[in-house]
Scaffold this motif. Structure first.
Motif, PDB file in Angstrom:
ATOM      1  N   ASN A 148      41.624  20.387  -0.522  1.00  0.00           N
ATOM      2  CA  ASN A 148      43.064  21.015  -0.570  1.00  0.00           C
ATOM      3  C   ASN A 148      42.860  22.285  -1.800  1.00  0.00           C
ATOM      4  O   ASN A 148      43.671  23.325  -1.485  1.00  0.00           O
ATOM      5  N   ASP A 190      41.508  25.069   0.299  1.00  0.00           N
ATOM      6  CA  ASP A 190      42.472  25.716   1.183  1.00  0.00           C
ATOM      7  C   ASP A 190      43.315  26.641   0.526  1.00  0.00           C
ATOM      8  O   ASP A 190      43.625  27.852   0.811  1.00  0.00           O
ATOM      9  N   TYR A 231      43.200  30.676   1.227  1.00  0.00           N
ATOM     10  CA  TYR A 231      44.540  31.112   1.859  1.00  0.00           C
ATOM     11  C   TYR A 231      45.245  32.067   1.084  1.00  0.00           C
ATOM     12  O   TYR A 231      45.772  33.164   1.581  1.00  0.00           O
ATOM     13  N   THR A 267      44.055  27.590   5.979  1.00  0.00           N
ATOM     14  CA  THR A 267      45.498  27.027   6.056  1.00  0.00           C
ATOM     15  C   THR A 267      45.739  26.085   5.035  1.00  0.00           C
ATOM     16  O   THR A 267      45.106  25.123   4.932  1.00  0.00           O
ATOM     17  N   TYR A 268      46.568  26.181   4.116  1.00  0.00           N
ATOM     18  CA  TYR A 268      47.086  25.440   3.221  1.00  0.00           C
ATOM     19  C   TYR A 268      48.481  24.782   3.572  1.00  0.00           C
ATOM     20  O   TYR A 268      49.415  25.480   3.893  1.00  0.00           O
ATOM     21  N   SER A 269      48.445  23.444   3.697  1.00  0.00           N
ATOM     22  CA  SER A 269      49.682  22.736   3.999  1.00  0.00           C
ATOM     23  C   SER A 269      50.195  21.602   3.134  1.00  0.00           C
ATOM     24  O   SER A 269      50.939  20.788   3.287  1.00  0.00           O
ATOM     25  N   GLY A 270      49.710  21.778   1.883  1.00  0.00           N
ATOM     26  CA  GLY A 270      49.817  20.868   0.620  1.00  0.00           C
ATOM     27  C   GLY A 270      51.217  21.196   0.094  1.00  0.00           C
ATOM     28  O   GLY A 270      52.000  22.307   0.581  1.00  0.00           O
ATOM     29  N   ASN A 288      54.201  22.399  -2.840  1.00  0.00           N
ATOM     30  CA  ASN A 288      54.381  23.674  -3.422  1.00  0.00           C
ATOM     31  C   ASN A 288      53.875  23.269  -5.005  1.00  0.00           C
ATOM     32  O   ASN A 288      53.692  22.084  -5.064  1.00  0.00           O
TER      33      ASN A 288
END
Length: 194
Positions: A110, A113, A117, A127-130, A132
Motif C-alpha cells: 500500500n 503504491d 503513484y 495505482t493507489y486505491s487506499g 486518503n
C-alpha cells in the motif's frame, strides 16, 4: 515610400528577432524528471523478492525504502527505543503468525503504491486505491491505526524514511533526497492530527 518600407522592414525584423528570442527563453527551461523516474522509472528489472518476475526499477526502489522503513520502526519497537512508534502500529503488530506477516506485506504494498503513484509512477501497477491521508491516520476510521500522530511522531517517521533512503542509495546531500523530504512534508498536515 522607400523610407516607409525600410522602416517597416526594420521594425518587422526587430519584432521577429524579439519574439523568437522570447519564445526560445520559454522553451529552454529544463523540465525536472519526476522522483519516480530518478529512482529508476519504468525500466524493467528482475524482482529480487519474486523469482522469475520483473518489476519497474522506480517501484522496486520505493519498495526497498518502504520495507527498510518498516524494518527500522519494528526494530526500535522491539528494542523499546525512546520515542518509538509502537502506539501507532500496535494493532498491526498485535496480529500474530501468518496474518501479521501478510498484513505487514499489505502495508508495504500500500505504501509502495502510494509513493510510486504520487511521485510519477504512471503505469497501472502504481495505482493507489487506499484511504486518503486524513482517514488512513485516524484511529476512529482506520482500526489498524493505534493512535493519532503528533508533529514529533511524524518527524520521527521522516527520520526512519531518511535512514532507509540512505541505506538504499539515496544520499542525504542530493536533490533527490531533498525532493523526497518535500513530498513527506507535504503530507504532514493531513497526517498529524494531535
Amino acid at each position: 515610400m522607400k523610407n516607409f518600407s525600410k522602416i517597416t522592414l526594420s521594425v518587422l525584423i526587430i519584432a521577429s528577432a524579439t519574439l523568437t528570442s522570447c519564445s526560445n527563453d520559454d522553451d529552454s527551461a529544463p523540465v525536472k524528471a519526476s522522483i519516480y523516474s530518478r529512482l529508476g522509472g519504468t525500466t524493467m528489472v528482475a524482482d529480487p523478492d519474486n523469482s522469475g518476475q520483473m518489476i519497474e526499477k522506480g517501484r522496486l526502489s520505493f519498495r526497498k525504502v518502504v520495507n527498510s522503513t518498516i524494518g527500522l520502526i519494528v526494530a526500535d519497537i522491539q528494542a523499546n527505543a525512546s520515542g518509538n512508534l509502537q502506539a501507532h502500529f500496535a494493532p498491526l503488530l498485535a496480529e500474530t503468525g501468518n496474518t501479521q506477516a501478510t498484513n505487514i506485506a499489505k502495508l508495504s504494498d500500500n505504501l509502495t503504491d502510494f509513493f510510486s503513484y504520487n511521485t510519477g509512477g504512471t503505469n497501472a501497477v502504481n495505482t493507489y486505491s487506499g484511504l486518503n491521508m486524513v482517514a488512513a491516520h485516524d484511529p476512529a476510521v482506520n482500526k489498524r491505526m493505534g493512535t493519532k500522530a503528533s508533529n514529533a511522531d511524524y518527524t520521527k517517521f521522516e527520520g526512519y524514511v531518511g535512514a532507509a533512503a540512505n541505506a538504499n542509495g539515496v544520499a542525504s546531500n542530493t536533490e533527490l533526497y531533498t525532493d523526497i523530504v518535500a513530498v513527506l512534508e507535504s503530507l504532514r498536515t493531513p497526517i498529524v492530527q494531535k
